[in-house]
Design a protein around this motif. Structure first.
Motif, short mmCIF file in Angstrom:
data_model
loop_
_atom_site.label_atom_id
_atom_site.label_comp_id
_atom_site.label_asym_id
_atom_site.label_seq_id
_atom_site.Cartn_x
_atom_site.Cartn_y
_atom_site.Cartn_z
N GLN A 103 0.80 -1.21 0.00
CA GLN A 103 0.00 0.00 0.00
C GLN A 103 0.84 1.27 0.00
O GLN A 103 0.34 2.33 -0.35
CB GLN A 103 -1.03 -0.04 1.13
N VAL A 104 2.15 1.15 0.31
CA VAL A 104 3.01 2.34 0.19
C VAL A 104 3.16 2.70 -1.29
O VAL A 104 3.05 3.86 -1.69
CB VAL A 104 4.39 2.09 0.82
N GLU A 105 3.39 1.68 -2.14
CA GLU A 105 3.44 1.92 -3.58
C GLU A 105 2.14 2.52 -4.07
O GLU A 105 2.12 3.47 -4.86
CB GLU A 105 3.71 0.60 -4.34
N ALA A 106 1.04 1.98 -3.59
CA ALA A 106 -0.26 2.48 -4.02
C ALA A 106 -0.44 3.94 -3.62
O ALA A 106 -0.82 4.79 -4.44
CB ALA A 106 -1.38 1.63 -3.41
N ASP A 160 -8.09 10.17 -0.09
CA ASP A 160 -9.51 9.98 0.10
C ASP A 160 -9.78 8.63 0.74
O ASP A 160 -10.57 8.52 1.67
CB ASP A 160 -10.19 10.01 -1.28
N LEU A 161 -9.12 7.61 0.20
CA LEU A 161 -9.31 6.27 0.74
C LEU A 161 -8.77 6.20 2.17
O LEU A 161 -9.31 5.49 3.01
CB LEU A 161 -8.60 5.21 -0.12
N TYR A 162 -7.71 6.96 2.41
CA TYR A 162 -7.12 6.95 3.73
C TYR A 162 -8.04 7.65 4.73
O TYR A 162 -8.29 7.13 5.82
CB TYR A 162 -5.76 7.67 3.68
N PHE A 193 -7.04 -2.04 5.10
CA PHE A 193 -5.98 -2.29 4.12
C PHE A 193 -5.12 -1.07 3.85
O PHE A 193 -3.91 -1.18 3.70
CB PHE A 193 -6.60 -2.76 2.80
N ILE A 194 -5.74 0.09 3.81
CA ILE A 194 -4.99 1.31 3.50
C ILE A 194 -4.48 1.91 4.81
O ILE A 194 -5.24 2.07 5.76
CB ILE A 194 -5.88 2.34 2.76
N GLY A 195 -3.21 2.26 4.82
CA GLY A 195 -2.62 2.86 6.02
C GLY A 195 -1.66 1.89 6.68
O GLY A 195 -1.93 0.71 6.77
N SER A 196 -0.51 2.41 7.05
CA SER A 196 0.48 1.58 7.72
C SER A 196 1.13 2.41 8.82
O SER A 196 1.67 3.47 8.54
CB SER A 196 1.54 1.13 6.72
N ARG A 207 -5.40 7.55 -8.68
CA ARG A 207 -6.55 6.93 -8.04
C ARG A 207 -6.20 5.50 -7.67
O ARG A 207 -5.51 4.81 -8.41
CB ARG A 207 -7.76 6.92 -8.98
N ILE A 208 -6.69 5.09 -6.52
CA ILE A 208 -6.51 3.70 -6.09
C ILE A 208 -7.82 2.96 -6.29
O ILE A 208 -8.90 3.51 -6.04
CB ILE A 208 -6.12 3.64 -4.59
N VAL A 209 -7.72 1.73 -6.80
CA VAL A 209 -8.87 0.85 -6.87
C VAL A 209 -8.62 -0.27 -5.87
O VAL A 209 -7.73 -1.09 -6.06
CB VAL A 209 -9.05 0.27 -8.29
#
Lengths: 371, 295
Positions: A194-197, A220-222, A233-236, A203-205
């Protein structure tokens, strides 16, 4: 015009549905990243766009043209594979020139394009080497070079960096980002990282179980995940997900009781909750605060008693893992140095305006940070 | 710096292993060694001297002359025939089995499983079992007792199809094939420009096994060939040995083919196989695929 359009695309292997109806429009020049865990269908979807997997149902359009049944080479795409997939019996030059030779370009034109790609990717010195003589990063650059010379309408990347070591991965990530800026071509990139994403995507799908969970710009997803999957899934490090029950609900306000031994209650602004509902509260590690046990908690924070399990000090950031009586440990991110010690009793401060609320089905509910 | 190895200690287990290995080496190696030494000895020496006594150059060259000049250099004709049958048969079996194995490994089509099963059955069927039907078939086509007939019959090599199938389904990186498809290679180009250049080890292996089978094929050639000018080495030598009485205790005759000549003829059959093996095994070592994928 859209660069790539997927209309209700489905894929099944026998009785197993892998892609369960995907609708997506990707604009020209956009960098779109498909993320998801293994088995989410992200690679299959990319291979369907490439034409390497057949489509069970639905349509795929590239540049407005229906390519659902077209051969990979007729789609105007180029693809970079996780395994590099270089031709071992050809040197770097021939690897890059192979598709131009198949397309019957003239010798001079081939030479010009290969040299240009080599210049962009800094491969000039390596053109006469065989793939076996290259390092992982160099091999991946050759694979990208092979894609560039085709002048594709769409670049497809299938986890291109996952075979590289961490330092090289960062370097290649920057290089792919630079390539997108220089070429301005539409790129579709598959990764489970998810870092690459977050860093590459316009935009992330987010895909899970063959379905799109959410589409949007990375932040936005974050900030506003649609559901538990995207939130987790998003966020580390990952968002903390705390099971709770609705104790009272009225006028857009609700009180949630956390499923902990301490029975901590959290007052929230949320809509659609009814008493007795099981919900999940999502809290990002950076919004939590650690307060010494017994100390007064600042206004606006709900205190949850907890014990420090372990501490990771990265220098600029400290991660504390706390046992708050919840099923999973609670992760707290503390900026800079912290003198927390394992075993220490503390309080975790939850900011009620930073809590995401998800219903029993995992969908987000309206709240101060939700929508 | 020299590497240190633990001092070898002889215990019972190790002793048994070494003794077994030594026995096997002697048991299988001694006949070969004897063969090569015996080629240099005269008939008298073969009968009276100890088994591993070395012969003389003079004896060897006399044997050589006797063997090669006999019946107007007949044995050289047979060697030439053997070469023609082998090269033709190997080429034919390669042309059939390499694309066949590739197709079975890389594509899905109805009947694929059935073909694989039939290949396996054909592989384990003793070749002598089909000699008669092949003879009848070639007779019908007017090809018995011809070069083309034996070559055609020896090109049938299901083991080669199976070897190729196994190689292409396990050793050909899927990503490389996908990548070539994206690059615009059609099915034919996928085979000729990607798969085939990567298949050198398996081509060498199939060629070697096929050569071995055809070069030493006795029964098929014996049935198909009646003209002694068309004989291959195994059939020719059998005819020579039985005709001259070299190995039986017939009363002495004036045919110059005695035991030393028979031994030398046997060496002539074995030697090309050894040489070809040494040439081919270099290619069989598979180093071709390194660097294609992660590695």
């Amino acid at each position: 015009m859209a660069a790539v359009e997927l209309k209700n695309v489905r894929k099944s292997f026998g009785t197993v549905d892998v892609i369960k109806g995907v609708d997506l429009t990707i604009d020209k020049g956009e960098f779109v990243v498909f993320v998801g865990a293994s088995g989410s269908g992200k690679s299959t979807l990319l291979r369907m766009i490439a034409g390497l997997e057949t489509v069970s149902d639905g349509d795929i359009l590239i540049d407005g043209k229906d390519v659902t049944f077209a051969e990979p080479s007729e789609r105007g795409i180029a693809m970079v594979f996780q395994s590099y997939a270089l031709y071992p019996h050809m040197n770097v030059y021939d690897n890059i020139a192979f598709n131009l030779k198949l397309a019957r370009f003239g010798k001079d034109e081939i030479d010009k394009r290969v040299k240009e790609a080599a210049r962009i990717l800094r491969l000039n010195e390596l053109l006469s080497r065989s793939p076996a003589q290259l390092s992982g990063g160099q091999r991946q650059r050759v694979a990208i070079g092979r894609a560039i010379v085709r002048n594709p309408k769409v670049f497809l990347f299938d986890e291109p960096l996952s075979n590289l070591d961490a330092a090289l991965r960062v370097q290649m990530r920057l290089e792919i980002e630079r390539l997108h800026r220089e070429l301005g071509t539409t790129m579709i990139y598959v990764t489970h990282d998810q870092v690459e994403a977050m860093t590459l995507a316009d935009r992330i799908v987010a895909l899970d179980n063959g379905r799109i969970q959410q589409v949007g710009p990375p932040l936005d997803l974050y900030a506003r995940p649609n559901n538990l999957f995207v939130a987790g899934f998003i966020g580390s490090p990952k968002m903390n997900l705390l099971p709770a029950k609705v104790l009272s609900a009225a006028d857009g306000k609700a009180t949630m009781g956390l499923d902990t031994s301490s029975g901590t209650k959290v007052d929230l602004t949320t809509r659609g909750a009814s008493i007795g509902d099981a919900v999940t509260l999502g809290v990002r590690p950076e919004t939590l605060e650690v307060v010494a046990a017994g100390a007064a908690v600042p206004a606006g924070l709900t205190a949850l008693p907890a014990r420090v399990e372990s501490v990771e000090r990265l220098g600029n950031i400290t991660y504390a893992y706390l046992d708050g009586g919840t099923p999973e440990v609670i992760t707290v991110q503390v900026m800079g140095h912290s003198d927390l010690q394992p075993g220490q009793e503390v309080q975790v401060g939850l900011r009620s305006d930073q809590v995401h609320v998800f219903d029993a089905a995992g969908a987000v509910m309206a709240s101060a940070v939700g929508r | 710096m020299s590497s240190r190895t633990a001092p070898m200690r002889l215990n019972l287990g190790r002793f048994v292993v070494f003794a077994t290995l030594a026995f096997a080496v002697c048991f299988y190696g001694i006949p070969l060694l004897w063969l090569f030494i015996a080629g240099t000895r005269s008939e008298a020496s073969l009968l009276t001297d100890p088994p591993f006594a070395l012969g003389t150059w003079e004896a060897f060259s006399r044997t050589w002359t006797n063997l090669t000049t006999y019946n107007n250099f007949q044995i050289l004709t047979w060697a030439g025939n053997s070469l023609i049958y082998s090269v033709g048969g190997v080429l034919l079996s390669l042309i059939a089995s390499i694309p066949g194995g590739y197709a079975l490994a890389q594509s899905e089509f109805p009947g694929r499983k059935l073909i694989l099963t039939l290949t396996l059955i054909a592989m384990i069927t003793p070749s002598t079992a089909v000699v008669l039907p092949i003879f009848l078939e070639l007779n019908l086509l007017g090809l018995s007792n011809t070069y083309a007939g034996l070559i055609l019959a020896s090109g049938f090599f299901p083991f080669g199809v199976y070897l190729t199938y196994v190689y292409f389904s396990t050793s050909l990186p899927k990503g490389v094939m996908d990548s070539a498809r994206v690059d615009g290679a059609n099915r034919f180009q996928l085979f000729t420009r990607i798969a085939l250049p990567l298949a050198r080890p398996i081509i060498a292996l199939v060629a070697f096994f096929s050569f071995l089978a055809i070069w030493s094929n006795y029964f098929l050639a014996f049935v198909l060939l009646s003209d002694d000018k068309l004989y291959n080495l195994p059939v020719g030598l059998t005819a020579l040995v039985s005709g001259s009485g070299a190995l039986s205790n017939l009363p002495s005759n004036d045919v110059p083919i005695k035991k030393p000549e028979v031994v030398l003829a046997a060496i002539l059959v074995v030697l090309p196989v050894l040489l070809i093996f040494m040439a081919a095994q270099r290619f069989v070592r598979s180093g071709m695929l390194s660097g294609a994928e992660k590695g």
